[in-house]
Design a protein around this motif. Structure first.
Motif, PDB file in Angstrom:
ATOM      1  N   ILE A  83     -26.118 -69.297 -16.466  1.00 21.73           N
ATOM      2  CA  ILE A  83     -25.552 -70.397 -17.284  1.00 21.73           C
ATOM      3  C   ILE A  83     -26.293 -71.047 -18.243  1.00 21.73           C
ATOM      4  CG2 ILE A  83     -24.612 -72.690 -16.620  1.00 21.73           C
ATOM      5  CD1 ILE A  83     -24.981 -72.098 -13.591  1.00 21.73           C
TER       6      ILE A  83
ATOM      7  N   TYR B 257     -21.401 -74.111 -18.237  1.00 22.28           N
ATOM      8  CA  TYR B 257     -22.246 -75.082 -18.470  1.00 22.28           C
ATOM      9  C   TYR B 257     -21.684 -76.360 -18.227  1.00 22.28           C
ATOM     10  CZ  TYR B 257     -24.733 -78.278 -21.791  1.00 22.28           C
ATOM     11  OH  TYR B 257     -25.653 -79.216 -22.250  1.00 22.28           O
ATOM     12  N   THR B 258     -22.617 -77.425 -17.712  1.00 23.29           N
ATOM     13  CA  THR B 258     -22.145 -78.735 -17.016  1.00 23.29           C
ATOM     14  C   THR B 258     -23.411 -79.675 -17.661  1.00 23.29           C
ATOM     15  OG1 THR B 258     -23.439 -78.429 -15.055  1.00 23.29           O
ATOM     16  CG2 THR B 258     -21.223 -77.828 -15.017  1.00 23.29           C
ATOM     17  N   GLN B 259     -24.295 -79.470 -17.512  1.00 30.62           N
ATOM     18  CA  GLN B 259     -25.478 -80.430 -17.819  1.00 30.62           C
ATOM     19  C   GLN B 259     -26.792 -79.779 -18.569  1.00 30.62           C
ATOM     20  OE1 GLN B 259     -26.660 -82.824 -14.759  1.00 30.62           O
ATOM     21  NE2 GLN B 259     -28.282 -84.001 -15.628  1.00 30.62           N
ATOM     22  N   SER B 260     -27.076 -80.576 -19.585  1.00 31.01           N
ATOM     23  CA  SER B 260     -28.168 -79.813 -20.522  1.00 31.01           C
ATOM     24  C   SER B 260     -29.344 -79.699 -19.512  1.00 31.01           C
ATOM     25  CB  SER B 260     -28.480 -80.850 -21.726  1.00 31.01           C
ATOM     26  OG  SER B 260     -29.594 -80.290 -22.460  1.00 31.01           O
TER      27      SER B 260
ATOM     28  N   ASP C 146     -28.282 -74.824 -18.847  1.00 29.52           N
ATOM     29  CA  ASP C 146     -28.000 -75.701 -17.939  1.00 29.52           C
ATOM     30  C   ASP C 146     -29.039 -76.095 -17.062  1.00 29.52           C
ATOM     31  OD1 ASP C 146     -24.930 -76.745 -16.829  1.00 29.52           O
ATOM     32  OD2 ASP C 146     -26.444 -76.111 -15.177  1.00 29.52           O
ATOM     33  N   THR C 147     -28.879 -77.279 -16.459  1.00 26.35           N
ATOM     34  CA  THR C 147     -30.242 -77.364 -15.370  1.00 26.35           C
ATOM     35  C   THR C 147     -30.290 -76.419 -14.408  1.00 26.35           C
ATOM     36  OG1 THR C 147     -28.388 -79.174 -14.337  1.00 26.35           O
ATOM     37  CG2 THR C 147     -29.878 -79.908 -16.027  1.00 26.35           C
TER      38      THR C 147
ATOM     39  N   ALA D  67     -18.916 -76.598 -22.551  1.00 23.57           N
ATOM     40  CA  ALA D  67     -18.291 -75.383 -21.730  1.00 23.57           C
ATOM     41  C   ALA D  67     -16.869 -75.103 -22.394  1.00 23.57           C
ATOM     42  CB  ALA D  67     -18.193 -75.949 -20.334  1.00 23.57           C
TER      43      ALA D  67
ATOM     44  N   ARG E  37     -29.904 -73.365 -14.369  1.00 24.23           N
ATOM     45  CA  ARG E  37     -29.999 -71.960 -15.001  1.00 24.23           C
ATOM     46  C   ARG E  37     -31.343 -71.386 -14.153  1.00 24.23           C
ATOM     47  NH1 ARG E  37     -32.408 -74.649 -18.795  1.00 24.23           N
ATOM     48  NH2 ARG E  37     -34.405 -73.980 -19.631  1.00 24.23           N
TER      49      ARG E  37
END
Length: 566
Positions: A196, A339-342, A199-200, A352, A202
């Motif tokens: 991911i 991807y959901t959150q940086s 993403d946070t 995403a 990953r």
């Protein structure tokens, strides 16, 4: 034959084969539907534990060809079928095959064999492919870690622009193998699920395999599209910081991106999207976010396609470039699946979901072991001017150093280390190929101290050999043996990429410019330096070290020169 250079290099055709499909359209349809080739793979021949990966299953076999050879030939044939009206005797004479791979057919490397299988040499698959299509030129191999694919595109476009060849077929291909999996696992860099990027959540990269082919040409007449895609410019850089970890500042990748923008003769705001490396490792993604800001591209959409294909190593830059072409032609920007959150420290524009939008230009980036970075810009011909490459450089040789033999390497290289009064203890931890190249460059630079007047970003390295990193490959295979996947050593695995010798040299001597490692057929050794310098001629470098650096067993062969731009 060397012809007059051209102002534009066009994308003539391309093809792609992966776990998502056997051709480009099958792959793009799958991505459009948010499908991924990444699955849970339980295969003891790859790794002792189940792992997520993108692997090709259910293929037909050919007793006369290895898997890599068969896949490469199949994909080249697909690409050439789109140009069938133009593939004649002149085309075959004027076409340079450039093969991008990290490990090639490394599965044929068996521990303890006295005679190496010829297929373990990286140039073997390239030669088989070139011979199959009756190409007249000797093929070249670019093996520069994970930037190999982008590097091959940049190198091919330069060879066409300088008049070395009229067309180029770029093949990017690597296999999912136990050799590669155990090596990356030794760095604890493989994800626990599908990757991911940015993403946070990953937690590492997901490996994959694929083959991509891009045909480039300087001849507009063979390109069928009314508004074809062109290679506007590209650049390569080195962090000169660490062998296996990216720069914490992102300055090396930012340099490659900024130099590509300058060569393309455009402004940063004219780029519509960034197809980034996006491996989903903690440090890579952080570095990329910083580099994007440093290059003035923080407002540009960013994507990674690795959640669909995995990290396909030497194929990644090629297949992801093909993904860029398709998106531009179909006005669709792919999202970064999952991807959901940086999770990066500097905000970048990742999404995403796919988005319909006009895309006229993009920049494709890559980074890899050895501190290397690469970037290339693609645009529609209708919005592109002539690339602003400097005039091809002429080179003046300042000095040359040779060292070769068939025994006593370790005593000889340690003696040279003492004579050069090198106090860097890291020398003793290097593999033998790195020691050879490292000592050679130290000698050249000690004889020419004025090199320090050249900016680090204008210093380049262009090396070639025949054996790639086979000496360290053999050590890695011996470490994991027949069964013990968990005994792989990161200190050995990092040296199973030939460009790492360039990384060692860059770190020691602060070379932050271009760095490329080519693998040649043995017959091309006599022409290697000429080809390396021709590639360097459009790199923008002012000082380069170029030449031959080869070692396998006790046989070593170094012949390199220090060149200054005239």
């Amino acid at each position: 034959m060397v012809r007059k250079g051209v102002n534009k290099v066009f994308v003539a055709s391309y093809s792609l084969s992966s776990p998502l499909g056997l051709d480009t359209e099958e792959n793009m349809k799958a991505i459009t539907d948010y499908k991924s080739g990444i699955k849970l793979v339980e295969e003891a021949s790859l790794f002792c534990k189940p792992m997520y990966a993108s692997k090709i299953f259910g293929e037909h076999t050919d007793p006369d060809l290895s898997t890599l050879e068969r896949r490469s030939i199949f994909s080249v044939q697909q690409a050439l079928n789109l140009l069938k009206d133009f593939v004649d005797e002149d085309f075959l004479k004027e076409t340079q095959l450039i093969f991008s791979t990290t490990k090639g057919d490394v599965t044929f490397l068996e521990s303890g064999r006295e005679i190496l299988d010829s297929r373990v040499f990286l140039n073997h698959t390239a030669k088989v492919t070139a011979n199959y299509f009756k190409l007249k030129r000797e093929p070249l191999v670019v093996s520069n870690a994970c930037i190999s694919g982008v590097n091959a595109v940049v190198s091919a476009s330069r060879l066409i622009s300088s008049g070395y060849c009229k067309h180029a077929i770029i093949v990017g291909a690597d296999l999912l193998s136990r050799f590669v999996v155990t090596g990356f696992q030794s760095f604890h860099s493989i994800s626990t699920g599908p990757c991911i990027p940015y993403d946070t959540k990953r937690d590492g990269l997901t490996l994959g395999e694929a083959v991509g082919v891009i045909v480039l040409t300087g001849d507009r007449a063979i390109v069928s599209e009314e508004d074809p895609i062109v290679v506007e410019g590209g650049a390569i850089s080195n962090d000169a910081n660490h062998l296996s970890a990216p720069s914490r500042t992102g300055d090396g990748l930012a340099e490659a991106m900024s130099r590509s923008i300058t060569i393309a003769g455009i402004k940063a705001e004219e780029i519509d999207f960034i197809n980034a490396h996006g491996t989903a490792t903690l440090y890579n993604d952080e570095m990329e976010a910083k580099a994007i800001h440093l290059a003035g591209l923080s407002g540009v959409a960013v994507q990674s396609l690795k959640p669909y294909w995995g990290h396909t190593l030497g194929a990644s830059g090629v297949i992801e470039s093909i993904g860029c072409f398709w998106q531009m032609k179909n006005s669709m920007l792919f999202g970064t699946k999952g991807y959901t959150q940086s999770g990066v420290p500097m905000e970048i524009k990742v999404n995403a979901s796919h988005e319909s939008r006009v895309l006229k230009r993009c920049i494709k980036t890559a980074s890899g072991f050895g501190g290397c970075n690469a970037a290339v810009i693609y645009a529609f011909d209708s919005v592109s001017g002539n690339s602003r490459y400097d005039q091809p450089a002429n080179w003046r040789e300042l000095s040359r150093f040779s060292l070769s033999g068939t025994d006593g390497f370790h005593d000889i290289i340690r003696d040279w280390n003492r004579r050069l009064e090198n106090t860097d203890l890291k020398f003793f931890k290097m593999d033998d190929l790195s020691k050879l190249g490292y000592i050679g460059v130290l000698k050249l630079l000690k004889d020419n101290p004025e090199f320090s007047d050249i900016l680090p970003e204008k210093r380049g390295l262009f090396f070639g050999n025949t054996s790639s990193s086979l000496a360290s490959d053999i050590r890695h295979v011996a470490a994991i043996g027949a069964e013990d996947d968990l005994k792989a050593s990161p200190a050995i695995f990092v040296y199973t990429l030939p460009n790492v010798v360039l990384g060692e040299i860059c770190i020691k001597n602060k070379f932050k410019g271009e760095n490329t490692f080519f693998v040649f057929n043995p017959s091309e050794k006599i022409n290697a330096t000429e080809i390396l310098l021709r590639n360097a001629s459009l790199s923008g470098m002012e000082l380069v070290v170029a030449g031959w650096c080869d070692l396998i067993g006790e046989k070593y062969d170094l012949n390199i020169g220090l060149y200054k731009k005239v």
